[in-house]
Design a protein around this motif. Structure first.
Motif, short mmCIF file in Angstrom:
data_model
loop_
_atom_site.label_atom_id
_atom_site.label_comp_id
_atom_site.label_asym_id
_atom_site.label_seq_id
_atom_site.Cartn_x
_atom_site.Cartn_y
_atom_site.Cartn_z
N SER A 372 -14.09 4.77 3.72
CA SER A 372 -13.78 3.45 3.17
C SER A 372 -12.64 3.53 2.16
O SER A 372 -11.77 2.64 2.12
CB SER A 372 -15.03 2.85 2.51
OG SER A 372 -15.51 3.69 1.47
N ASP A 373 -12.62 4.60 1.35
CA ASP A 373 -11.53 4.75 0.38
C ASP A 373 -10.19 4.96 1.09
O ASP A 373 -9.17 4.40 0.68
CB ASP A 373 -11.81 5.93 -0.55
CG ASP A 373 -12.89 5.62 -1.57
OD1 ASP A 373 -13.19 4.43 -1.76
OD2 ASP A 373 -13.44 6.57 -2.17
N ALA A 374 -10.21 5.77 2.14
CA ALA A 374 -8.97 6.01 2.87
C ALA A 374 -8.47 4.74 3.54
O ALA A 374 -7.26 4.45 3.54
CB ALA A 374 -9.19 7.11 3.91
N ARG A 375 -9.40 3.98 4.11
CA ARG A 375 -9.00 2.72 4.76
C ARG A 375 -8.44 1.73 3.74
O ARG A 375 -7.45 1.03 4.00
CB ARG A 375 -10.19 2.11 5.50
CG ARG A 375 -10.61 2.89 6.75
CD ARG A 375 -11.83 2.25 7.40
NE ARG A 375 -12.25 2.95 8.59
CZ ARG A 375 -11.74 2.78 9.81
NH1 ARG A 375 -10.77 1.90 9.99
NH2 ARG A 375 -12.20 3.48 10.83
N SER A 376 -9.09 1.67 2.59
CA SER A 376 -8.62 0.76 1.54
C SER A 376 -7.23 1.16 1.06
O SER A 376 -6.35 0.31 0.84
CB SER A 376 -9.60 0.78 0.36
OG SER A 376 -9.11 0.04 -0.74
N MET A 377 -7.01 2.45 0.91
CA MET A 377 -5.71 2.96 0.48
C MET A 377 -4.64 2.65 1.53
O MET A 377 -3.52 2.24 1.20
CB MET A 377 -5.81 4.47 0.24
CG MET A 377 -4.57 5.10 -0.36
SD MET A 377 -4.83 6.87 -0.63
CE MET A 377 -3.29 7.32 -1.42
N ARG A 378 -5.00 2.84 2.78
CA ARG A 378 -4.06 2.56 3.87
C ARG A 378 -3.68 1.08 3.89
O ARG A 378 -2.49 0.73 4.09
CB ARG A 378 -4.71 2.99 5.19
CG ARG A 378 -4.13 2.51 6.47
CD ARG A 378 -2.66 2.86 6.67
NE ARG A 378 -2.13 1.92 7.65
CZ ARG A 378 -1.61 0.74 7.37
NH1 ARG A 378 -1.47 0.35 6.11
NH2 ARG A 378 -1.20 -0.07 8.31
N ARG A 379 -4.63 0.17 3.68
CA ARG A 379 -4.35 -1.27 3.75
C ARG A 379 -3.54 -1.76 2.55
O ARG A 379 -3.06 -2.90 2.56
CB ARG A 379 -5.66 -2.05 3.84
CG ARG A 379 -6.35 -1.94 5.21
CD ARG A 379 -7.44 -2.99 5.35
NE ARG A 379 -8.54 -2.72 4.42
CZ ARG A 379 -9.61 -1.98 4.71
NH1 ARG A 379 -9.72 -1.43 5.92
NH2 ARG A 379 -10.57 -1.81 3.82
N SER A 380 -3.41 -0.90 1.51
CA SER A 380 -2.62 -1.31 0.34
C SER A 380 -1.11 -1.29 0.63
O SER A 380 -0.32 -1.77 -0.17
CB SER A 380 -2.93 -0.41 -0.85
OG SER A 380 -2.46 0.92 -0.63
N VAL A 381 -0.75 -0.73 1.78
CA VAL A 381 0.65 -0.69 2.21
C VAL A 381 0.73 -1.36 3.58
O VAL A 381 -0.09 -1.10 4.46
CB VAL A 381 1.16 0.78 2.31
CG1 VAL A 381 2.61 0.81 2.79
CG2 VAL A 381 1.03 1.48 0.96
N LEU A 434 -1.23 12.70 3.47
CA LEU A 434 -1.43 14.10 3.15
C LEU A 434 -2.82 14.41 2.62
O LEU A 434 -3.31 15.53 2.76
CB LEU A 434 -0.38 14.57 2.13
CG LEU A 434 1.08 14.49 2.58
CD1 LEU A 434 2.00 14.94 1.47
CD2 LEU A 434 1.30 15.32 3.84
N SER A 435 -3.47 13.41 1.99
CA SER A 435 -4.76 13.70 1.36
C SER A 435 -5.84 12.67 1.64
O SER A 435 -7.03 12.95 1.45
CB SER A 435 -4.57 13.81 -0.15
OG SER A 435 -4.23 12.55 -0.72
N ALA A 436 -5.45 11.46 2.04
CA ALA A 436 -6.40 10.36 2.30
C ALA A 436 -7.26 10.06 1.09
O ALA A 436 -8.41 9.66 1.19
CB ALA A 436 -7.29 10.68 3.51
#
Length: 486
Positions: A372-381, A434-436
């Motif tokens: 969920s953190d990786a998906r949230s980070m991805r959607r921020s861009v 690189l780190s997700a």
């Protein structure tokens, strides 16, 4: 010669209070150019814990406190179980010799007591920490037992005799022994022996204010070792607990150059530095709470000191290798050399060396883009900006990266300029690939701060340096492939 002794009982593991007592004995002895000994007070066989002696020795060895010699054997031969401290009505004080003989012939057991009706003349009790002490005889039992019915001495008599026979000049022990000081001084005077100088150390408390003991709280010294804390940091922490601090509100502001100046409560000090600055007169009189946050701070900074040396870094890498292998059993990167590189880029962020696997798992295994953190980070861009950043970086990194740190930073900067993206957007995309994880990338920090950040997490160039060009490009392509199925 100045001679001190650390005299724990083998009734359990060495705890923090005991280690601090040993530390202060070490510091004071070395400060005065003397020695200190380990003397196991094996006076109560009913409370003896098998393995306790070896545990005490191991804890002192781990902490780096090397005593000058050990008096375990001779002490065991002389001492036995502690005697009763119950009050007494002096019923036997005035027995006639005839009655005494009759009782002996009848096989009755007897003990020897100290007659407190005829106390010897002596100087007023003084302490190197607390100064002049009020008379405390009222707190003692009536006619304390000196020799028990089995003809073994009680602890009070035995410790006085042992200290005299060993030539002990100073006794540093816990504050809990203050009530026994009048009896011990009376015994010295009655035996016409010169007493050592005494210093009683204020008791350590748990964070909740309760008394620290072997039976309460996680205070075993070897437990701190097992949990990855640095022995130098633990000694530093304990030494400063009770050492008067410059910001102590109970002390007047120093105005004289001759006044004692104690170190700050979080001063990072090695054992030799502690010896150099230590002074019993600067200890506070109040009981002291051990603040775990200070241990974390000191441990972090002792690690930073160690890692200025490559061999020390290599030592820690070897030390945690099995921990890393256990955390990432399928990883091929749990090697000492690689772990040393990870430590190198995490310096200033590691509080405890055992935290390395949890601080940056992406160095050892592939990022998980499905969390969920990786998906949230991805959607921020936006998807377009994300693909632009990774595709451009993929083209440049495959050709331009080498092993030079400054080169990596320059390449990352150049790629960011080529994309035309805002630095924060570009760096977020790369960090995700690189780190997700957002580690080391607080939302309120600028991109420039992120690139040089030393407190929260490794920068993008640092991550690339550890991963290497091949793994970096591989992760960029994997992350790009993942965007096709969004």
């Amino acid at each position: 010669m100045v001679l001190l002794r650390f005299a724990p009982s083998p009734t359990g593991a060495l705890h923090l209070g005991g280690l601090r007592t040993a530390l202060y004995n070490h510091l004071y002895a070395k400060k005065l150019g003397g020695q200190w000994i380990l003397r196991i007070e094996d006076t109560d066989s009913t409370r003896y814990v098998p393995g306790a002696v070896d545990g005490i020795r191991s804890a002192l060895e781990w902490a780096g406190l090397h005593y000058d010699f050990d008096k375990l054997v001779s002490t065991r031969e002389r001492l036995a179980r502690t005697g009763s401290n119950a009050t007494y009505d002096k019923a036997c004080l005035h027995l006639t010799e005839e009655e005494v003989s009759r009782r002996v012939r009848a096989g009755e057991k007897s003990i020897v007591r100290f007659n407190d009706d005829k106390l010897p003349e002596r100087e007023v009790a003084t302490d190197l920490v607390f100064g002049s002490l009020r008379d405390a005889h009222a707190s003692l039992p009536t006619d304390p037992v000196l020799l028990k019915s089995d003809l073994f001495p009680t602890y009070h008599l035995a410790c006085v005799v042992d200290d005299h026979e060993m030539g002990i000049t100073h006794v540093l022990r816990g504050e809990e022994w203050l009530p026994s000081l009048p009896l011990h001084l009376d015994l010295y005077a009655s035996l016409s022996l010169k007493p050592p100088q005494f210093a009683h150390l204020p008791i350590l408390l748990n964070p909740d204010g309760s008394k620290m003991s072997k039976r309460k709280g996680n205070v075993s010294v070897l437990e701190f070792s097992r949990r990855g804390w640095e022995p130098e940091a633990l000694l530093n922490w304990l030494a400063l607990a009770g050492w008067g601090t410059q910001h102590d509100s109970n002390k007047k502001q120093s105005t004289s150059p001759n006044d004692l100046q104690a170190p700050e409560s979080t001063a990072v000090m090695s054992l030799p530095e502690l010896v150099e600055q230590f002074d019993l007169r600067s200890l506070t009189h109040r009981r002291n709470i051990l603040d775990p946050a200070k241990l974390e701070y000191l441990n972090k900074h002792h690690l930073m000191r160690h890692w200025q040396n490559e061999e020390a870094t290599a030592h820690h890498a070897r030390r945690i290798r099995e921990l890393v292998k256990s955390a990432f059993p399928s990883s091929q990167y749990a090697t000492p050399d690689y772990i040393a590189k990870v430590i190198g880029v995490l310096q200033g962020r590691i509080v405890n060396v055992f935290d390395v696997p949890s601080l940056a798992p992406f160095f050892f295994i592939e990022p998980d883009y499905t969390t969920s953190d990786a998906r949230s980070m991805r959607r921020s861009v936006s998807i377009d900006d994300y693909r632009l950043a990774l595709e451009t970086a993929n083209d440049f990194f495959g050709q331009s990266l080498d092993g030079d740190t400054s080169n990596v930073s320059a390449v990352v900067h150049d790629v960011c300029n080529v994309t035309g993206l805002k630095q924060k957007t570009f760096m977020t995309a790369l960090r995700h690939a690189l780190s997700a994880t957002k580690v080391g990338y607080p939302s309120m920090m600028s991109c420039k701060t992120i690139l040089t950040l030393k407190k929260a997490g490794p920068s993008i160039p640092e991550i690339i340096m550890v991963l290497g060009p091949e793994r970096t490009v591989s992760r960029l392509r994997t992350a790009l492939s993942a965007t096709t199925i969004e």
